[in-house]
Design a protein around this motif. Structure first.
Motif, PDB file in Angstrom:
ATOM      1  N   TRP A 184      16.519 -37.947  69.939  1.00 31.58           N
ATOM      2  CA  TRP A 184      16.394 -39.262  69.253  1.00 31.58           C
ATOM      3  C   TRP A 184      15.499 -40.092  69.988  1.00 31.58           C
ATOM      4  O   TRP A 184      15.158 -40.985  69.436  1.00 31.58           O
TER       5      TRP A 184
ATOM      6  N   ASN B   8      12.817 -39.245  71.738  1.00 28.23           N
ATOM      7  CA  ASN B   8      11.394 -38.806  71.811  1.00 28.23           C
ATOM      8  C   ASN B   8      11.226 -38.179  70.412  1.00 28.23           C
ATOM      9  O   ASN B   8      10.634 -36.991  70.520  1.00 28.23           O
ATOM     10  N   PHE B   9      11.676 -38.887  69.209  1.00 27.84           N
ATOM     11  CA  PHE B   9      11.466 -38.083  67.956  1.00 27.84           C
ATOM     12  C   PHE B   9      10.193 -37.380  67.730  1.00 27.84           C
ATOM     13  O   PHE B   9      10.241 -36.143  67.402  1.00 27.84           O
ATOM     14  N   ASN B  10       9.256 -38.098  67.779  1.00 26.91           N
ATOM     15  CA  ASN B  10       7.635 -37.813  67.382  1.00 26.91           C
ATOM     16  C   ASN B  10       7.440 -36.361  68.064  1.00 26.91           C
ATOM     17  O   ASN B  10       6.820 -35.716  67.493  1.00 26.91           O
ATOM     18  N   GLU B  11       7.661 -36.416  69.557  1.00 26.40           N
ATOM     19  CA  GLU B  11       7.278 -35.348  70.475  1.00 26.40           C
ATOM     20  C   GLU B  11       8.534 -34.009  70.097  1.00 26.40           C
ATOM     21  O   GLU B  11       8.087 -33.090  70.147  1.00 26.40           O
TER      22      GLU B  11
ATOM     23  N   LYS C  52      10.538 -33.443  67.566  1.00 26.80           N
ATOM     24  CA  LYS C  52      10.568 -32.755  66.445  1.00 26.80           C
ATOM     25  C   LYS C  52       9.574 -31.565  66.113  1.00 26.80           C
ATOM     26  O   LYS C  52       9.656 -30.840  65.272  1.00 26.80           O
ATOM     27  N   ALA C  53       8.451 -31.685  67.210  1.00 28.54           N
ATOM     28  CA  ALA C  53       7.508 -30.346  67.184  1.00 28.54           C
ATOM     29  C   ALA C  53       8.172 -29.109  67.761  1.00 28.54           C
ATOM     30  O   ALA C  53       7.633 -27.954  67.542  1.00 28.54           O
TER      31      ALA C  53
ATOM     32  N   LEU D 299      14.515 -29.700  67.500  1.00 32.87           N
ATOM     33  CA  LEU D 299      14.912 -30.031  66.147  1.00 32.87           C
ATOM     34  C   LEU D 299      16.238 -29.563  65.458  1.00 32.87           C
ATOM     35  O   LEU D 299      17.100 -30.282  64.670  1.00 32.87           O
TER      36      LEU D 299
END
Length: 152
Positions: free
Chosen positions: A73, A75-78, A80-81, A86
């Motif tokens: 939560w 570092n969501f953008n990193e 989710k990779a 995820l």
């Protein structure tokens, strides 16, 4: 405290699975053999839902304390990779919540149906779908989605 909760969560995982499988077995047997929806079966329905709700509470506590989830939560953008992060940050909890909603609705509907056949049918359908979703969402040691040991 975290280790104790993790152990209880692992233990309740098995109680959830056992109670669901047994409830589905009883519902299937009752439906196809036209049995009476007895007080014992009704208690089984109730206690299956209760065990699932206890597991929900334990899971939410662990979810809020999990370092993986906190990282997800923040570092969501990193995060989710990474599918593993995820899975634990979003997929696992979403699938489990959905299955618990199905069990809760199925239990409530079965309780309110007028005929025994309807009660068994509702229990069989809702609990079976929920069990399939739970089996997919559990991070089994052999799962291609995410792995955890049987008991941590």
């Amino acid at each position: 405290m975290y280790q104790t909760l993790t152990f209880l969560h692992s233990l309740f995982r098995w109680l959830v699975l056992l109670s669901l499988v047994y409830s589905i077995f009883k519902a299937c047997k009752g439906y196809f053999l036209n049995l009476e929806f007895s007080k014992i079966v009704d208690s089984l329905r109730h206690w299956t839902a209760t065990v699932v709700h206890v597991q929900l509470v334990l899971g939410i506590i662990l979810y809020s304390k999990s370092p993986t989830v906190k990282y997800f939560w923040k570092n969501f953008n990193e995060a989710k990779a990474s599918f593993d992060i995820l899975f634990f940050g979003l997929i696992h909890i979403a699938l489990m919540l959905f299955s618990i909603v199905l069990i809760t609705i199925g239990s409530a509907l079965a309780k309110r149906k007028s005929t025994d056949k309807e009660k068994f049918a509702i229990m069989l359908i809702y609990f079976s779908i929920a069990l399939i979703i739970i089996l997919l969402a559990i991070p089994w040691p052999f799962s291609p989605l995410a792995q955890r040991p049987y008991i941590r």
